[in-house]
Every structure is written in C-alpha cells, then in structure tokens.
Design an enzyme around this catalytic site. Structure first.
Site, mmCIF file in Angstrom:
data_model
loop_
_atom_site.group_PDB
_atom_site.id
_atom_site.type_symbol
_atom_site.label_atom_id
_atom_site.label_comp_id
_atom_site.label_asym_id
_atom_site.label_seq_id
_atom_site.Cartn_x
_atom_site.Cartn_y
_atom_site.Cartn_z
ATOM 1 N N GLY A 179 0.837 -1.206 0.000
ATOM 2 C CA GLY A 179 0.000 0.000 0.000
ATOM 3 C C GLY A 179 0.866 1.249 0.000
ATOM 4 N N ARG A 183 1.215 -5.077 -5.117
ATOM 5 C CA ARG A 183 1.504 -6.257 -4.289
ATOM 6 C C ARG A 183 1.694 -7.374 -5.298
ATOM 7 N NH1 ARG A 183 -2.891 -3.772 -1.079
ATOM 8 N NH2 ARG A 183 -1.900 -2.872 0.753
ATOM 9 N N ASP A 192 5.931 -5.283 5.814
ATOM 10 C CA ASP A 192 6.568 -6.588 6.055
ATOM 11 C C ASP A 192 6.663 -7.446 4.795
ATOM 12 O OD1 ASP A 192 7.099 -6.040 8.660
ATOM 13 O OD2 ASP A 192 5.379 -7.136 9.474
ATOM 14 N N THR A 211 4.306 2.547 5.637
ATOM 15 C CA THR A 211 2.903 2.139 5.704
ATOM 16 C C THR A 211 2.181 3.004 6.728
ATOM 17 O OG1 THR A 211 1.357 0.447 6.503
ATOM 18 C CG2 THR A 211 3.639 0.184 7.171
ATOM 19 N N ASP A 241 -0.061 2.140 8.550
ATOM 20 C CA ASP A 241 -0.499 1.319 9.689
ATOM 21 C C ASP A 241 0.451 1.397 10.893
ATOM 22 O OD1 ASP A 241 -2.433 0.546 7.875
ATOM 23 O OD2 ASP A 241 -1.441 -1.350 7.379
ATOM 24 N N ASP A 289 2.693 -0.589 11.688
ATOM 25 C CA ASP A 289 2.665 -1.920 12.305
ATOM 26 C C ASP A 289 3.964 -2.698 12.068
ATOM 27 O OD1 ASP A 289 2.339 -2.248 9.596
ATOM 28 O OD2 ASP A 289 0.726 -3.716 9.729
ATOM 29 N N ARG A 327 -5.231 -2.197 8.861
ATOM 30 C CA ARG A 327 -5.192 -3.654 8.633
ATOM 31 C C ARG A 327 -5.484 -4.393 9.939
ATOM 32 N NH1 ARG A 327 -3.583 -6.035 4.094
ATOM 33 N NH2 ARG A 327 -2.483 -4.211 3.363
HETATM 34 O O1 F6P Z 1 -1.527 -1.258 4.725
HETATM 35 C C1 F6P Z 1 -2.130 -0.063 4.384
HETATM 36 C C2 F6P Z 1 -3.615 -0.255 4.181
HETATM 37 O O2 F6P Z 1 -4.205 0.987 3.833
HETATM 38 C C3 F6P Z 1 -4.353 -0.872 5.363
HETATM 39 O O3 F6P Z 1 -4.615 0.066 6.383
HETATM 40 C C4 F6P Z 1 -5.587 -1.412 4.717
HETATM 41 O O4 F6P Z 1 -6.092 -2.496 5.440
HETATM 42 C C5 F6P Z 1 -5.047 -1.884 3.383
HETATM 43 O O5 F6P Z 1 -3.844 -1.173 3.141
HETATM 44 C C6 F6P Z 1 -5.984 -1.653 2.230
HETATM 45 O O6 F6P Z 1 -5.407 -2.224 1.104
HETATM 46 P P1 F6P Z 1 -5.886 -1.928 -0.388
HETATM 47 O O7 F6P Z 1 -5.326 -0.594 -0.787
HETATM 48 O O8 F6P Z 1 -5.326 -3.035 -1.178
HETATM 49 O O9 F6P Z 1 -7.383 -1.889 -0.363
#
Ligand code: F6P
Length: 324
Positions: free
Chosen positions: A15, A76, A107, A129, A131, A133, A175
């Site tokens: 992300g 990804r 990660d 990120t 998050d 995390d 997440r």
């Molecule tokens: O990891 C960043 C994040 O925005 C999370 O907070 C969320 O769960 C996820 O990515 C959403 O992913 P996507 O952009 O693939 O919908």
C-alpha cells in the site's frame, strides 16, 4: 569481479503511504552525490520481473516531497511470491547492472527484499505504511499524515454530529493493527476506541463509556473502530437497537492514504532514504532501516521480521480515561 556498487534500484511496494516520494528523492540524491546511478523500479517487484525501470537523476525527483502517493507506482506482486518470480527479478537485476535494491513498504516488501538478498543482490528495506505496524521500527512513513487526514475529517464530522446530538461510529484503517486508530482516537477525544488487539465487550467498552458521558451532560458520542475488528456496522447497529442512539457510520477509507505528507513524514522519509543508500554503500545487505529510541538505525531483516509490536496500552488508557 569487484564489489563496487554502481547502480541502486529503488522501489515502492504494498500500500502506498504519504512520504514515500520524499524517501525516493533522498535515496536518488544520495546516490547522485556518491556517483551511483539511481534506477527507479516501477510497480514494486513487478517492475523488476518485467524490467520496467527508469534511470533517474537529481532533477527527476524535483518537488516530489510535497506529493502524496509514489511516483514509482506500487503493487503487491503475486508473481514475486513464487520462486520463479524471485529468480527472474534477480536475473534482471544482474542484467540491468543493479547491485543494490532499496525497497520501501511493509513486512511483505521486506520478505521480498530478503529473498532477493539470497540471490546476491544487496537489499535494504524502509518502513512505509500508514499502519505503523512494522515491529522493528517505532515509526513508519505515512503514519503521521494519515492520522492528520483522519483527524481533519473527524473534526468536520464532529460539527454536524454535535449539532444533531448524534453518535458517530468511525472506521479507521490499519489492517490488523490498532496503532492508527488509538492515535486518532486520542487526538479527537473519542468516547470509545475499539481495537483488534483488545477483546471487545459491548457493555464494558461502549455502553459504560457512553453512559458515563451522558451522566456528565454529553449528548454526542464518537466511537472509533479499527478496521481490523470487522465490527463497525455491528457496533453502530447495537448503538441504535440497544441504546436508542441516533447513529451514523463513517468509513474514512483510502482518503487516509493520500495527501501531501506532513513535516514529520517528509523529514523521517528523507532521513531513511539517505541512510538506506549509505548502508548499501558501506556493504550492508538484508537490512531494514528502523527508527528506534529517536535514532535512525538498521536491523537484519530476519531479526526485524521475528519481532512483534504491541499496542501502546498506556496511550489506550489515557485515551479512554479522559473522555468522560
Ligand atoms: O496497509 C495499508 C492499508 O491501507 C491498510 O490500512 C488497509 O487495510 C489496506 O492497506 C488496504 O489495502 P488496499 O489498498 O489493497 O485496499
């Protein structure tokens, strides 16, 4: 064959996060300063598998610090999860003369960097990120901007919520982690904060908090729910059904991932991007740049990935105790 580094590839993966561009800019310019050619790899590890790369120079990254997103695009990569994909990426690195790779992301990105390192490419990760995390680092690029974006949205929401004396249930990204939600919750004075790290009890975590506030004369309530709990709509429904509250749900969503980075993200990203190049030039590989105890440092990827990050319980307690 000497071990001299001549070309360093830079990619963003997973992300996106505000501040990634500042890290790219810092890495590019540090390369240029050391007479290394910086190579932009587009769409994360996909760009390495398909040789979607571009040679950069100091001017190519002009003015990008102020821009959200990532100029290198991100993905990804499914292909990179397979051994064949890793092998192709490593072969392309060798073919393109890329001796080192800086991978900005979470990660999953670091696991990818570890795989590339096994094929003799010098790799280093940078935490990026919203998050926050990533266990080895107390900070990851994008967190501050995302928090400010959410706070700004909730401040606006509070205006209308107060006028109508309503209850807002607001979902915050993150997440499986609640770091962003607790940080935002403390900043906006949430009545209750529901996090994936804490077992949820409607009576204890919501009813009691709201009753306490009502007893002290409050007629509008804000409940922050981390997306990882998967319970936003259920909580709102129970507030209506069991407490008779006029309740609205707001999912801030991907807005939290955009926008011009805050000063904190620009500075952290710049420091991390600069450090990543210096580490590769010093012979480092299979590392992650981390922010620990107010210092930029590095840790081996294996060690970093084996660490866990707990919720800041004290912050949670402060947040919930002062919103009576
Ligand atoms: O990891 C960043 C994040 O925005 C999370 O907070 C969320 O769960 C996820 O990515 C959403 O992913 P996507 O952009 O693939 O919908």
């Amino acid at each position: 064959m000497d071990n001299k580094i001549r070309r360093i590839g830079i990619l963003t993966s997973g992300g996106d996060a505000p501040g990634m561009n500042a890290a790219i800019r810092a890495a590019v310019r540090t390369c240029v300063l050391h007479n290394i050619t910086p190579i932009g790899i587009r769409r994360g590890y996909n760009g390495l598998i398909h040789s979607d790369v571009v040679e950069l120079d100091a001017r190519a990254v002009n003015g990008i610090t102020a821009r959200g997103g990532t100029i290198l695009y991100t993905a990804r990569s499914e292909e990179f999860r397979a051994d064949e994909g890793v092998q192709r990426a490593a072969n392309n690195c060798k073919y393109l003369g890329i001796d080192g790779v800086i991978a900005i992301g979470g990660d999953g990105t670091f696991r990818g960097a570890r795989e590339l390192a096994k094929h003799g490419i010098n790799t280093i990760g940078i935490p990026g990120t919203i998050d926050n995390d990533i266990a080895c680092s107390h900070y990851s690029i994008g967190f501050d901007t995302a928090a400010n974006t959410a706070i700004d949205a909730i401040d606006k929401l509070s205006d209308t919520m107060q006028s109508h004396q309503r209850t807002s249930v607001v979902e915050i990204m993150g997440r499986n982690a609640g770091h962003l939600a607790v940080y935002v919750g403390i900043s906006v004075g949430a009545t209750a904060i529901i996090l994936p790290e804490r077992p949820f009890d409607f009576e204890r975590d919501i009813v009691e908090h709201i009753r306490e506030s009502q007893y002290r004369g409050k007629h509008h309530h804000l409940i922050i729910v981390a997306e990882g709990t998967n319970s936003t709509n259920e909580i709102a429904q129970r507030c209506r059904d069991e407490m008779g509250l006029d309740t609205r749900v707001t999912i801030i969503g991907h807005v939290q991932r955009g926008g011009s980075p805050s000063a904190r993200d620009r500075v952290m990203a710049t420091r991390m991007g600069h450090r990543a190049v210096e580490e590769i030039l010093a012979g480092g590989t299979n590392l992650i740049v981390c922010y620990r105890n107010s210092q930029i440092t590095t840790l081996p990827i294996d060690e970093a990935l084996s660490m866990t990050k707990d919720l800041d319980e004290y912050m949670y307690r402060v947040a919930t105790e002062i919103t009576i």
